[in-house]
Scaffold this motif. Structure first.
Motif, mmCIF file in Angstrom:
data_model
loop_
_atom_site.group_PDB
_atom_site.id
_atom_site.type_symbol
_atom_site.label_atom_id
_atom_site.label_comp_id
_atom_site.label_asym_id
_atom_site.label_seq_id
_atom_site.Cartn_x
_atom_site.Cartn_y
_atom_site.Cartn_z
ATOM 1 N N ILE A 1 83.310 89.633 30.889
ATOM 2 C CA ILE A 1 82.373 88.849 30.085
ATOM 3 C C ILE A 1 81.158 89.706 29.748
ATOM 4 N N ALA A 2 80.825 89.781 28.455
ATOM 5 C CA ALA A 2 79.587 90.422 28.005
ATOM 6 C C ALA A 2 78.590 89.299 27.731
ATOM 7 N N TYR A 3 77.362 89.455 28.216
ATOM 8 C CA TYR A 3 76.341 88.418 28.045
ATOM 9 C C TYR A 3 75.024 89.055 27.615
ATOM 10 N N ALA A 4 74.140 88.224 27.056
ATOM 11 C CA ALA A 4 72.897 88.752 26.497
ATOM 12 C C ALA A 4 71.665 88.428 27.326
ATOM 13 N N GLN B 1 73.971 84.579 36.401
ATOM 14 C CA GLN B 1 74.111 84.443 37.850
ATOM 15 C C GLN B 1 75.397 85.173 38.217
ATOM 16 N N ALA B 2 75.635 85.326 39.506
ATOM 17 C CA ALA B 2 76.840 86.033 39.958
ATOM 18 C C ALA B 2 78.088 85.434 39.321
ATOM 19 N N SER B 3 79.052 86.306 39.035
ATOM 20 C CA SER B 3 80.263 85.879 38.349
ATOM 21 C C SER B 3 81.499 86.447 39.028
ATOM 22 N N SER B 4 82.606 85.738 38.878
ATOM 23 C CA SER B 4 83.900 86.220 39.371
ATOM 24 C C SER B 4 84.448 87.308 38.456
ATOM 25 N N SER B 5 84.022 87.300 37.204
ATOM 26 C CA SER B 5 84.495 88.249 36.202
ATOM 27 C C SER B 5 83.681 89.537 36.259
ATOM 28 N N VAL B 6 84.257 90.602 35.722
ATOM 29 C CA VAL B 6 83.493 91.831 35.522
ATOM 30 C C VAL B 6 82.535 91.541 34.373
ATOM 31 N N SER B 7 81.255 91.858 34.547
ATOM 32 C CA SER B 7 80.282 91.487 33.515
ATOM 33 C C SER B 7 79.528 92.700 32.974
ATOM 34 N N TYR B 8 79.115 92.565 31.713
ATOM 35 C CA TYR B 8 78.368 93.612 31.021
ATOM 36 C C TYR B 8 77.159 92.981 30.345
ATOM 37 N N LYS B 9 75.985 93.524 30.623
ATOM 38 C CA LYS B 9 74.748 93.052 29.981
ATOM 39 C C LYS B 9 74.600 93.737 28.634
ATOM 40 N N ILE B 10 74.333 92.946 27.594
ATOM 41 C CA ILE B 10 74.115 93.494 26.256
ATOM 42 C C ILE B 10 72.643 93.342 25.912
ATOM 43 N N GLY B 11 71.989 94.450 25.603
ATOM 44 C CA GLY B 11 70.602 94.421 25.156
ATOM 45 C C GLY B 11 69.600 94.231 26.270
ATOM 46 N N SER B 12 68.338 94.182 25.862
ATOM 47 C CA SER B 12 67.225 94.020 26.792
ATOM 48 C C SER B 12 66.360 92.846 26.330
ATOM 49 N N ALA B 13 65.299 92.558 27.066
ATOM 50 C CA ALA B 13 64.380 91.494 26.667
ATOM 51 C C ALA B 13 63.766 91.819 25.302
ATOM 52 N N LYS B 14 63.454 93.085 25.081
ATOM 53 C CA LYS B 14 62.899 93.517 23.792
ATOM 54 C C LYS B 14 63.884 93.221 22.659
ATOM 55 N N ASP B 15 65.159 93.524 22.878
ATOM 56 C CA ASP B 15 66.183 93.238 21.877
ATOM 57 C C ASP B 15 66.275 91.739 21.578
ATOM 58 N N LEU B 16 66.175 90.926 22.617
ATOM 59 C CA LEU B 16 66.249 89.477 22.453
ATOM 60 C C LEU B 16 65.096 88.973 21.599
ATOM 61 N N TYR B 17 63.872 89.435 21.890
ATOM 62 C CA TYR B 17 62.708 89.006 21.103
ATOM 63 C C TYR B 17 62.831 89.455 19.651
ATOM 64 N N TYR B 18 63.317 90.671 19.429
ATOM 65 C CA TYR B 18 63.517 91.166 18.073
ATOM 66 C C TYR B 18 64.525 90.281 17.334
ATOM 67 N N HIS B 19 65.595 89.924 18.023
ATOM 68 C CA HIS B 19 66.632 89.084 17.432
ATOM 69 C C HIS B 19 66.059 87.726 17.026
ATOM 70 N N VAL B 20 65.257 87.129 17.899
ATOM 71 C CA VAL B 20 64.651 85.823 17.604
ATOM 72 C C VAL B 20 63.751 85.915 16.369
ATOM 73 N N ILE B 21 62.917 86.932 16.318
ATOM 74 C CA ILE B 21 62.014 87.103 15.173
ATOM 75 C C ILE B 21 62.812 87.323 13.886
ATOM 76 N N TYR B 22 63.816 88.190 13.945
ATOM 77 C CA TYR B 22 64.646 88.471 12.772
ATOM 78 C C TYR B 22 65.326 87.195 12.268
ATOM 79 N N THR B 23 65.850 86.405 13.204
ATOM 80 C CA THR B 23 66.525 85.160 12.830
ATOM 81 C C THR B 23 65.555 84.189 12.171
ATOM 82 N N ARG B 24 64.355 84.073 12.723
ATOM 83 C CA ARG B 24 63.357 83.150 12.159
ATOM 84 C C ARG B 24 62.931 83.566 10.757
ATOM 85 N N LEU B 25 62.797 84.860 10.537
ATOM 86 C CA LEU B 25 62.321 85.345 9.239
ATOM 87 C C LEU B 25 63.411 85.361 8.165
ATOM 88 N N THR B 26 64.654 85.613 8.556
ATOM 89 C CA THR B 26 65.715 85.788 7.564
ATOM 90 C C THR B 26 66.766 84.677 7.572
#
Length: 86
Positions: free
Chosen positions: A37-40, A44-69
């Motif tokens: 599972i890839a998550y953003a 919490q702990a998972s039974s699956s192998v997990s991969y973090k995508i992006g950082s807090a900075k990326d998340l804030y950028y995404h929110v701003i981009y979505t709001r503007l466009t």
């Protein structure tokens, strides 16, 4: 050869979406398959192998981009690419 299932989720094992992806992962594992599972954001702990995508900075950028466009999901290309090519 074992079956491998890869999910992409905004959260992992938290919130409704994250809990559903975790339950799917548990069912996959119960069948003898491999679950990934890839998550953003929240996780919490998972039974699956997990991969973090992006950082807090990326998340804030995404929110701003979505709001503007009003183009939700189009601002994460670099975060996704950089997270999975490691």
């Amino acid at each position: 050869m074992p079956v491998k299932v890869f999910q992409i989720s905004s959260e992992l094992n938290t919130g409704s979406v994250g809990k559903v992806s975790e339950q799917i992962g548990e069912a996959i594992i119960a069948n003898g398959w491999e679950s990934y599972i890839a998550y953003a954001r929240d996780h919490q702990a998972s039974s699956s192998v997990s991969y973090k995508i992006g950082s807090a900075k990326d998340l804030y950028y995404h929110v701003i981009y979505t709001r503007l466009t009003d183009r939700h999901g189009f601002a994460s290309k670099n975060a996704t690419k950089n997270s999975l090519i490691k």
